[in-house]
Design a protein around this motif. Structure first.
Motif, PDB file in Angstrom:
ATOM      1  N   PRO A 188       5.754 -18.135  -7.620  1.00  7.24           N
ATOM      2  CA  PRO A 188       5.849 -17.469  -6.322  1.00  7.24           C
ATOM      3  C   PRO A 188       4.494 -17.461  -5.603  1.00  7.24           C
ATOM      4  O   PRO A 188       3.448 -17.629  -6.224  1.00  7.24           O
ATOM      5  CB  PRO A 188       6.273 -16.041  -6.680  1.00  7.24           C
ATOM      6  CG  PRO A 188       5.858 -15.854  -8.101  1.00  7.24           C
ATOM      7  CD  PRO A 188       5.894 -17.209  -8.753  1.00  7.24           C
ATOM      8  N   ILE A 189       4.554 -17.278  -4.293  1.00  7.98           N
ATOM      9  CA  ILE A 189       3.344 -17.135  -3.482  1.00  7.98           C
ATOM     10  C   ILE A 189       3.033 -15.639  -3.367  1.00  7.98           C
ATOM     11  O   ILE A 189       3.949 -14.834  -3.157  1.00  7.98           O
ATOM     12  CB  ILE A 189       3.575 -17.687  -2.047  1.00  7.98           C
ATOM     13  CG1 ILE A 189       4.036 -19.141  -2.077  1.00  7.98           C
ATOM     14  CG2 ILE A 189       2.339 -17.488  -1.183  1.00  7.98           C
ATOM     15  CD1 ILE A 189       2.948 -20.140  -2.378  1.00  7.98           C
ATOM     16  N   GLY A 190       1.779 -15.297  -3.473  1.00  9.12           N
ATOM     17  CA  GLY A 190       1.388 -13.892  -3.346  1.00  9.12           C
ATOM     18  C   GLY A 190       1.055 -13.537  -1.907  1.00  9.12           C
ATOM     19  O   GLY A 190       0.484 -14.344  -1.178  1.00  9.12           O
ATOM     20  N   VAL A 191       1.434 -12.342  -1.516  1.00  4.07           N
ATOM     21  CA  VAL A 191       1.027 -11.814  -0.210  1.00  4.07           C
ATOM     22  C   VAL A 191       0.251 -10.533  -0.470  1.00  4.07           C
ATOM     23  O   VAL A 191       0.771  -9.601  -1.089  1.00  4.07           O
ATOM     24  CB  VAL A 191       2.244 -11.531   0.700  1.00  4.07           C
ATOM     25  CG1 VAL A 191       1.790 -10.859   1.997  1.00  4.07           C
ATOM     26  CG2 VAL A 191       3.000 -12.820   0.995  1.00  4.07           C
ATOM     27  N   LEU A 192      -0.996 -10.516  -0.044  1.00  2.00           N
ATOM     28  CA  LEU A 192      -1.827  -9.320  -0.218  1.00  2.00           C
ATOM     29  C   LEU A 192      -1.907  -8.607   1.130  1.00  2.00           C
ATOM     30  O   LEU A 192      -2.524  -9.107   2.069  1.00  2.00           O
ATOM     31  CB  LEU A 192      -3.233  -9.722  -0.689  1.00  2.00           C
ATOM     32  CG  LEU A 192      -4.201  -8.557  -0.895  1.00  2.00           C
ATOM     33  CD1 LEU A 192      -3.761  -7.684  -2.085  1.00  2.00           C
ATOM     34  CD2 LEU A 192      -5.632  -9.070  -1.125  1.00  2.00           C
ATOM     35  N   VAL A 193      -1.235  -7.458   1.224  1.00  2.00           N
ATOM     36  CA  VAL A 193      -1.290  -6.665   2.455  1.00  2.00           C
ATOM     37  C   VAL A 193      -2.414  -5.648   2.285  1.00  2.00           C
ATOM     38  O   VAL A 193      -2.377  -4.823   1.368  1.00  2.00           O
ATOM     39  CB  VAL A 193       0.037  -5.938   2.723  1.00  2.00           C
ATOM     40  CG1 VAL A 193      -0.051  -5.150   4.031  1.00  2.00           C
ATOM     41  CG2 VAL A 193       1.188  -6.927   2.779  1.00  2.00           C
TER      42      VAL A 193
ATOM     43  N   ARG B  60       1.966  -7.443  -2.566  1.00  2.00           N
ATOM     44  CA  ARG B  60       1.253  -6.302  -3.166  1.00  2.00           C
ATOM     45  C   ARG B  60       0.286  -5.712  -2.149  1.00  2.00           C
ATOM     46  O   ARG B  60      -0.246  -6.408  -1.285  1.00  2.00           O
ATOM     47  CB  ARG B  60       0.468  -6.727  -4.414  1.00  2.00           C
ATOM     48  CG  ARG B  60       1.333  -7.143  -5.592  1.00  2.00           C
ATOM     49  CD  ARG B  60       2.113  -5.945  -6.191  1.00  2.00           C
ATOM     50  NE  ARG B  60       2.940  -6.374  -7.325  1.00  2.00           N
ATOM     51  CZ  ARG B  60       4.225  -6.741  -7.239  1.00  2.00           C
ATOM     52  NH1 ARG B  60       4.840  -6.729  -6.062  1.00  2.00           N
ATOM     53  NH2 ARG B  60       4.900  -7.101  -8.316  1.00  2.00           N
ATOM     54  N   LEU B  61       0.037  -4.411  -2.304  1.00  2.00           N
ATOM     55  CA  LEU B  61      -0.838  -3.665  -1.404  1.00  2.00           C
ATOM     56  C   LEU B  61      -2.239  -3.582  -1.993  1.00  2.00           C
ATOM     57  O   LEU B  61      -2.398  -3.412  -3.208  1.00  2.00           O
ATOM     58  CB  LEU B  61      -0.249  -2.253  -1.233  1.00  2.00           C
ATOM     59  CG  LEU B  61      -1.033  -1.235  -0.425  1.00  2.00           C
ATOM     60  CD1 LEU B  61      -1.173  -1.683   1.034  1.00  2.00           C
ATOM     61  CD2 LEU B  61      -0.322   0.136  -0.467  1.00  2.00           C
TER      62      LEU B  61
END
Ligand code: FEC
Length: 306
Positions: free
Chosen positions: A4-9, A81-82
């Motif tokens: 999966p691709i990570g998204v860091l908010v 993830r935050l």
């Protein structure tokens, strides 16, 4: 299956309780403990907004909404993830959580639409350092203050708030954003130009000719901060015959202390003292148009990466 691709908010962060305010303030001050008076004053402001820390819940709601939109668009393909700048889970914790989830590539974004080396740039530097240490590749969404979806959303918020003023009142729209130390001017920083560009676009879309821009929430440090401060602007507007002021805090995307105290309590009280009806627009929060544009930006980064 592809990983999966990570998204860091990333977002500013807020304490979870009064007991955490000192650690939070010390972190904002890069490890310098605030004086007793500064600490009491910050506690007083949180008490004035009801003894709550709305930024935490609001940020978490935005992250959930973004997760749902991405999941609907690309089932199972993304992990969100935050990572917070000044409170747990810190930016570094967010990167570690993505690594633990098995991602190798991360797209990072900040819940603040305008770029400054002293704000968004610092989030990116920390995220990049953590990603490098974890062996992850990272790309960042630097700005989205001129995104047509954001401009349309802000336009609607300005128009609805202006309509709620009594018909005959002379109202000035004041776009606002968090002040920064004035030394950013010598750094050729894009922050001010980007804020003015958003203000111009929203004003034009809303058909508002009568507007200005002011900074708010300047820090309590000895160096000069960007101005004018909104508190200086209000008396001048009263003197020019305005009866109402609509504040549009375009530098922020949700409610928190700097909105709920600095604008809703402090600026409104100053307005009352002057005989000015000070109101503000509703924030983007988890409006589907705002969350949708973040998802679009993330997909655009992925498109260029694949
Ligand atoms: O609701 C909450 O609990 C947090 C509200 C909050 C937001 C926020 C956003 C920004 N700040 C930015 C820059 C600075 C600089 C300093 C600074 C200081 C504070 C203090 C509090 C605080 N900020 Fe903040 N900021 C929020 C809260 N901020 C509390 C410390 C007490 C005070 O000065 O009032 C000065 C650091 C120093 O003292 O050396 C610089 C910028 C943003 C908008 C972009 C972003 O969200 O990252 C820029 C929300």
């Amino acid at each position: 299956m592809k990983e999966p691709i990570g998204v860091l908010v990333m977002a500013y962060g807020t304490p979870r309780s009064f007991a955490e305010i000192e650690a939070y303030y010390t972190h904002i001050r890069r490890g310098r403990r605030p004086s007793e008076g500064e600490l009491r004053d910050l506690e007083r402001r949180y008490r004035a907004i009801g003894g709550t820390f709305p930024l935490r819940e609001n940020t978490e709601r935005q992250v959930r909404a973004l997760t749902d939109v991405l999941e609907a668009r690309r089932p199972g393909a993304m992990v969100v993830r935050l990572g917070l700048k000044h409170a747990p889970p810190f930016i570094e914790d967010g990167v570690e959580a993505l690594r633990a989830a098995g991602v190798r590539r991360v797209v990072g974004l900040v819940l603040a639409p305008h770029y400054s080396a002293l704000s968004v740039g610092e989030y990116f530097a920390r995220a990049q350092k953590a990603a490098d240490a974890a062996g992850l590749a990272a790309r960042f969404i630097e700005r989205y203050g001129d995104d047509p979806a954001l401009i349309a959303l802000l336009r609607d918020r300005v128009v609805e708030a202006l309509r709620a003023f009594p018909p005959a009142s002379k109202v000035k729209v004041v776009f606002s954003a968090h002040s920064l130390p004035a030394r950013i001017r010598a750094m050729n920083d894009p922050y001010e130009a980007e804020l003015l560009a958003t203000s111009r676009l929203v004003a034009a879309a809303a058909g508002v000719a009568d507007w200005t821009f002011a900074f708010q929430s300047a820090g309590q440090t000895p160096e000069p901060w960007l101005g004018p401060d909104i508190r200086e602007v209000l008396p001048a507007l009263r003197a020019e015959g305005y009866g109402g002021v609509l504040v549009a805090p375009i530098g922020f995307v949700t409610e928190h202390l700097e909105i709920c105290y600095d604008l809703d309590i402090e600026a409104r009280a100053e307005g009352e003292r002057l005989g000015l009806d000070v109101r503000r627009i509703r924030m983007p929060d988890d409006d589907p148009r705002f969350i949708g544009l973040l998802a679009d930006r993330i997909e655009a980064v992925l498109g260029a990466w694949e």
